[in-house]
Design a protein around this motif. Structure first.
Motif, short mmCIF file in Angstrom:
data_model
loop_
_atom_site.label_atom_id
_atom_site.label_comp_id
_atom_site.label_asym_id
_atom_site.label_seq_id
_atom_site.Cartn_x
_atom_site.Cartn_y
_atom_site.Cartn_z
N SER A 1 1.01 -1.16 -0.14
CA SER A 1 0.02 -0.01 -0.07
C SER A 1 0.89 1.19 0.07
O SER A 1 1.99 1.05 -0.02
CB SER A 1 -1.02 -0.01 1.05
N THR A 2 0.45 2.41 -0.02
CA THR A 2 1.18 3.66 -0.11
C THR A 2 1.54 3.91 1.51
O THR A 2 0.49 3.84 2.24
CB THR A 2 0.23 4.77 -0.71
N TYR B 1 4.49 3.80 8.32
CA TYR B 1 3.42 2.87 7.80
C TYR B 1 2.07 3.18 7.90
O TYR B 1 1.60 4.14 8.68
CB TYR B 1 3.75 1.64 8.78
N THR B 2 1.04 2.47 7.27
CA THR B 2 -0.16 2.84 7.33
C THR B 2 -0.66 2.62 8.45
O THR B 2 -1.94 3.25 8.86
CB THR B 2 -0.87 1.81 6.29
N GLU C 1 5.38 10.31 -0.49
CA GLU C 1 4.80 8.77 -0.33
C GLU C 1 5.24 7.96 -1.38
O GLU C 1 6.46 8.51 -2.15
CB GLU C 1 3.18 9.07 -0.88
N VAL D 1 5.91 3.28 -1.91
CA VAL D 1 5.65 2.02 -1.84
C VAL D 1 6.86 1.39 -1.33
O VAL D 1 7.95 1.41 -1.97
CB VAL D 1 5.13 1.23 -3.14
N GLU E 1 0.74 -6.70 5.98
CA GLU E 1 -0.66 -6.13 5.51
C GLU E 1 -0.99 -5.10 6.43
O GLU E 1 -1.47 -4.06 6.01
CB GLU E 1 -1.60 -7.15 5.61
N GLY F 1 1.21 -1.90 5.52
CA GLY F 1 1.26 -1.30 4.26
C GLY F 1 2.54 -1.78 3.29
O GLY F 1 2.65 -1.48 2.28
N GLY G 1 4.69 -4.28 1.38
CA GLY G 1 4.63 -5.49 0.41
C GLY G 1 5.60 -6.61 0.56
O GLY G 1 6.84 -6.16 1.42
#
Length: 142
Positions: free
Chosen positions: A10-11, A25-26, A63, A65, A80, A83, A85
């Motif tokens: 995720s971004t 992190y998200t 921002e 990834v 997960e 964010g 991968g």
């Protein structure tokens, strides 16, 4: 390789600093990749057995990834929720993480090559273990 699986990123938030790169992190946690990234033109070959993280920023550099390559330590749920991968490669296997960014497993070493123009952002690679950490910024071959 393991019971772990590939996970789409995720971004995440990114802040470039004189002393390194911050990633938010998200889930709200932050980490700091210490050190001014060394410029690498062409393919970066990381040392076998190191944790390899690839970060591609957006054009605003706020921002990006983040993908862990061949990480077997971090549980899927943690990645997960953060964010981040993950891609798992067998020896000899290659994968395009993003347009312009390819990772390859050469034995136990990870190779990364990137074209930041095609990736539409800056491309950083962080290589670390318990002993030390190294930061790189990738550029096309001259």
């Amino acid at each position: 390789m393991s019971a772990r699986s590939d996970i789409a990123p995720s971004t995440v938030g990114v802040e470039l600093d004189e002393g390194g790169v911050y990633v938010e992190y998200t889930d709200g946690r932050r980490t700091f990749y210490n050190g001014v990234p060394e410029k690498v033109h062409g393919t970066l070959r990381c040392r076998p057995g190191k944790d390899v993280h690839v970060l591609v920023t957006d054009p605003s550099e706020t921002e990006g990834v983040l993908v862990y390559v061949n990480d077997l330590k971090t549980h899927d749920d943690i990645l997960e929720s953060s964010g981040v991968g993950r891609v798992l490669l067998d020896p000899g296997e290659a994968e395009e993480l993003f347009p312009g960014v390819t990772v390859r497993a050469d034995g136990y070493a990870i190779e990364v090559e990137a074209d930041p123009e095609e990736a539409r952002g800056r491309v950083f690679v962080f290589e670390e273990d318990e002993i030390g950490e190294y930061s790189y910024e990738l550029f096309p071959e001259e």
